[in-house]
Design a protein around this motif. Structure first.
Motif, PDB file in Angstrom:
ATOM      1  N   TYR A 297       1.040  -1.108   0.079  1.00  0.00           N
ATOM      2  CA  TYR A 297       0.018   0.044  -0.036  1.00  0.00           C
ATOM      3  C   TYR A 297       0.854   1.155   0.014  1.00  0.00           C
ATOM      4  N   ASP A 298       0.581   2.115  -0.919  1.00  0.00           N
ATOM      5  CA  ASP A 298       1.364   3.550  -1.186  1.00  0.00           C
ATOM      6  C   ASP A 298       3.007   3.202  -0.963  1.00  0.00           C
ATOM      7  N   THR A 299       3.383   2.077  -1.596  1.00  0.00           N
ATOM      8  CA  THR A 299       4.790   1.609  -1.365  1.00  0.00           C
ATOM      9  C   THR A 299       5.180   1.505  -2.900  1.00  0.00           C
ATOM     10  N   THR A 300       6.318   2.263  -3.230  1.00  0.00           N
ATOM     11  CA  THR A 300       6.932   2.387  -4.587  1.00  0.00           C
ATOM     12  C   THR A 300       8.605   2.070  -4.562  1.00  0.00           C
ATOM     13  N   ASN A 301       9.047   1.608  -5.863  1.00  0.00           N
ATOM     14  CA  ASN A 301      10.331   1.503  -6.111  1.00  0.00           C
ATOM     15  C   ASN A 301      11.123   0.681  -4.954  1.00  0.00           C
ATOM     16  N   CYS A 302      10.442  -0.380  -4.431  1.00  0.00           N
ATOM     17  CA  CYS A 302      11.240  -1.058  -3.229  1.00  0.00           C
ATOM     18  C   CYS A 302      11.580  -2.567  -3.901  1.00  0.00           C
ATOM     19  N   ILE A 303      12.242  -3.060  -3.086  1.00  0.00           N
ATOM     20  CA  ILE A 303      12.734  -4.528  -3.238  1.00  0.00           C
ATOM     21  C   ILE A 303      12.343  -5.244  -2.234  1.00  0.00           C
ATOM     22  N   VAL A 304      11.290  -6.491  -2.293  1.00  0.00           N
ATOM     23  CA  VAL A 304      10.865  -7.367  -1.492  1.00  0.00           C
ATOM     24  C   VAL A 304      11.197  -8.823  -1.612  1.00  0.00           C
ATOM     25  N   LYS A 305      12.011  -9.417  -0.843  1.00  0.00           N
ATOM     26  CA  LYS A 305      12.213 -10.616  -0.783  1.00  0.00           C
ATOM     27  C   LYS A 305      12.030 -11.385   0.421  1.00  0.00           C
ATOM     28  N   THR A 306      11.003 -12.106   0.517  1.00  0.00           N
ATOM     29  CA  THR A 306      10.532 -12.915   1.677  1.00  0.00           C
ATOM     30  C   THR A 306      10.000 -14.115   1.558  1.00  0.00           C
ATOM     31  N   PRO A 307       9.951 -15.140   2.710  1.00  0.00           N
ATOM     32  CA  PRO A 307       9.569 -16.423   2.401  1.00  0.00           C
ATOM     33  C   PRO A 307       7.943 -16.424   1.898  1.00  0.00           C
ATOM     34  N   GLN A 308       7.701 -17.641   0.915  1.00  0.00           N
ATOM     35  CA  GLN A 308       6.552 -17.548   0.511  1.00  0.00           C
ATOM     36  C   GLN A 308       5.355 -17.948   1.574  1.00  0.00           C
ATOM     37  N   GLU A 309       6.006 -18.449   2.727  1.00  0.00           N
ATOM     38  CA  GLU A 309       4.694 -19.122   3.541  1.00  0.00           C
ATOM     39  C   GLU A 309       4.410 -17.941   4.730  1.00  0.00           C
ATOM     40  N   ARG A 310       5.134 -16.615   4.427  1.00  0.00           N
ATOM     41  CA  ARG A 310       4.639 -15.728   5.289  1.00  0.00           C
ATOM     42  C   ARG A 310       4.287 -14.465   4.496  1.00  0.00           C
ATOM     43  N   LEU A 311       3.138 -13.819   4.755  1.00  0.00           N
ATOM     44  CA  LEU A 311       2.441 -12.639   4.428  1.00  0.00           C
ATOM     45  C   LEU A 311       3.045 -11.484   5.039  1.00  0.00           C
ATOM     46  N   VAL A 312       3.563 -10.745   4.066  1.00  0.00           N
ATOM     47  CA  VAL A 312       3.986  -9.766   4.362  1.00  0.00           C
ATOM     48  C   VAL A 312       3.208  -8.353   3.951  1.00  0.00           C
ATOM     49  N   VAL A 313       3.003  -7.460   4.889  1.00  0.00           N
ATOM     50  CA  VAL A 313       1.984  -6.336   4.398  1.00  0.00           C
ATOM     51  C   VAL A 313       3.191  -4.964   4.725  1.00  0.00           C
ATOM     52  N   VAL A 314       3.141  -4.146   3.707  1.00  0.00           N
ATOM     53  CA  VAL A 314       3.977  -3.129   3.514  1.00  0.00           C
ATOM     54  C   VAL A 314       3.243  -1.721   3.210  1.00  0.00           C
ATOM     55  N   ASP A 315       3.210  -0.576   4.174  1.00  0.00           N
ATOM     56  CA  ASP A 315       2.457   0.561   3.821  1.00  0.00           C
ATOM     57  C   ASP A 315       3.390   1.615   3.814  1.00  0.00           C
ATOM     58  N   GLY A 316       3.413   2.383   2.907  1.00  0.00           N
ATOM     59  CA  GLY A 316       4.204   3.842   2.908  1.00  0.00           C
ATOM     60  C   GLY A 316       5.660   3.763   2.922  1.00  0.00           C
ATOM     61  N   LEU A 317       6.256   2.880   2.386  1.00  0.00           N
ATOM     62  CA  LEU A 317       7.561   2.845   2.162  1.00  0.00           C
ATOM     63  C   LEU A 317       8.166   3.049   0.620  1.00  0.00           C
ATOM     64  N   HIS A 318       8.977   3.852   0.627  1.00  0.00           N
ATOM     65  CA  HIS A 318       9.514   4.475  -0.782  1.00  0.00           C
ATOM     66  C   HIS A 318      11.102   3.917  -0.831  1.00  0.00           C
ATOM     67  N   ASP A 319      11.592   3.364  -2.195  1.00  0.00           N
ATOM     68  CA  ASP A 319      12.977   3.370  -2.220  1.00  0.00           C
ATOM     69  C   ASP A 319      13.433   2.296  -0.994  1.00  0.00           C
ATOM     70  N   PHE A 320      12.982   1.300  -0.697  1.00  0.00           N
ATOM     71  CA  PHE A 320      13.435   0.313   0.350  1.00  0.00           C
ATOM     72  C   PHE A 320      13.899  -1.051  -0.139  1.00  0.00           C
ATOM     73  N   ILE A 321      14.629  -1.738   0.814  1.00  0.00           N
ATOM     74  CA  ILE A 321      15.141  -3.222   0.768  1.00  0.00           C
ATOM     75  C   ILE A 321      14.267  -3.963   1.855  1.00  0.00           C
ATOM     76  N   ILE A 322      13.439  -4.698   1.628  1.00  0.00           N
ATOM     77  CA  ILE A 322      12.799  -5.372   2.689  1.00  0.00           C
ATOM     78  C   ILE A 322      13.220  -7.206   2.363  1.00  0.00           C
TER      79      ILE A 322
END
Length: 356
Positions: A297-322
């Motif tokens: 949500y309201d998240t741009t230009n990020c890279i998110v690499k997380t386990p498939q078995e975990r739901l990850v919710v991200v709100d309001g991040l821009h230009d981040f590594i998660i």
């Protein structure tokens, strides 16, 4: 093809790719791109049209022998070269070269890292075959150069002389310049990125080792009677403790006068950092690169690499590594990715080996 050999370097830990790359399981053994195979498996497959499978040698840390054997099942034990300790690329290449020379004194050799991305396989094969033909004819050391698309400080740079020939005479090497110098290099037009892929004849590289790294050849010369025998491993375990920690770039390529660069365009990335993975990744409409079960949500230009078995919710991040792997979650601005090594060092010192 029968006289072509490939040395794949697969011993690095990939510290800039933490927490995904770990001491016990570095990035070359992961399916980083989500293509269904590890980077090592992709690299080995890349050379199917270049040399027979029995001519591939993988240099790795002794701790990773099992991972290599598991992922590349066709390898004989003597095709997995196990280093007892890391001593950078020059001793690793020397080790493999001595083995190969014992098998074929006319061998032409390609040296390539296990963790690079090549997007255009046809162009890659054509480039390697051309370089192998040139290396077989002349006493030259060839490195592949990539036209820089940005002033990147994570790559080494090669300055070359433009003489109208396809192979360019190398003038200088510069290892990972600062941003201002990288900008100057980019504007000058006579610099390329050093891809870290080398092609040469076994005789040419042996001459270079004897001339520029005689302390290494003195060590390995003692092992000539035991290479490709059951005594090889015991010799290597002794020899490596005496080897200097030095890269092939510093040890030979920057000093030799017969170094040439072949300009190459096959969709290359060394995938050394989170930003390099972001650069080549498929992006959604908001510029995000996603690998995982994610709601944004309201998240741009990020890279998110997380386990498939975990739901990850991200709100309001821009230009981040998660990035999450195993027992570590890292959230970091992309502009600060150079601090990943600091995070890793602090995790080791303050939290223990379990997190590195």
């Amino acid at each position: 093809m029968q006289s072509t050999y490939v040395i794949i370097m697969a011993g690095g830990i990939g510290t800039r790719f933490w927490p995904f790359s770990r001491v016990s399981n570095p990035k070359q053994f992961h399916d980083v791109l989500g293509v269904g195979e590890s980077m090592l498996q992709t690299t080995v497959k890349r050379f199917e049209e270049i040399c027979p499978p029995e001519n591939i040698f993988i240099v790795t840390n002794a701790d990773y022998r099992g991972l290599v054997k598991q992922q590349i099942s066709f390898l004989r034990d003597d095709q997995i070269l196990c280093e007892p300790i890391g001593r950078n690329t020059a001793p690793a290449i020397a080790y493999a070269t001595y083995k190969i020379k014992q098998l074929n004194y006319k061998a032409n050799i390609v040296v390539a890292p296990a963790d690079h991305v090549i997007l255009n396989q046809v162009a890659f094969v054509n480039t390697i075959k051309y370089a192998l033909d040139e290396a077989a004819k002349s006493d030259i050391l060839i490195t592949l150069g990539i036209t820089p698309s940005r002033p990147d400080t994570n790559y080494g740079y090669i300055q070359y002389l433009e003489d109208g020939n396809e192979l360019k005479k190398v003038k200088t090497f510069t290892e990972k310049p600062n941003l201002e110098i990288a900008k100057v290099f980019l504007e000058s037009g006579d610099f390329v990125w050093n891809a870290g892929i080398f092609i040469w004849n076994v005789q040419s590289i042996m001459r270079a080792f004897h001339e520029f790294l005689p302390e290494i050849t003195e060590i390995f010369d003692e092992g000539i009677p035991v290479f490709n025998t059951p005594e090889e491993n015991a010799f290597i375990n002794r020899a490596y403790s005496h080897c200097r920690n030095i890269s092939i770039d510093y040890g030979i390529m920057e000093k030799a006068s017969n170094v040439y660069m072949l300009p190459s365009n096959f969709g290359w990335s060394d995938l050394g950092t989170w930003n390099s993975l972001y650069a080549i990744g498929d992006k959604d409409s908001q510029g995000n690169v996603i690998d995982g079960e994610v709601m944004l949500y309201d998240t741009t230009n990020c890279i998110v690499k997380t386990p498939q078995e975990r739901l990850v919710v991200v709100d309001g991040l821009h230009d981040f590594i998660i990035a999450e792997y195993d027992n570590v979650l890292m959230i970091c601005p992309k502009k600060d990715e150079q601090r990943v090594k600091d995070f890793l060092a602090d995790a080791k010192n303050k939290k223990g080996q379990n997190f590195i």
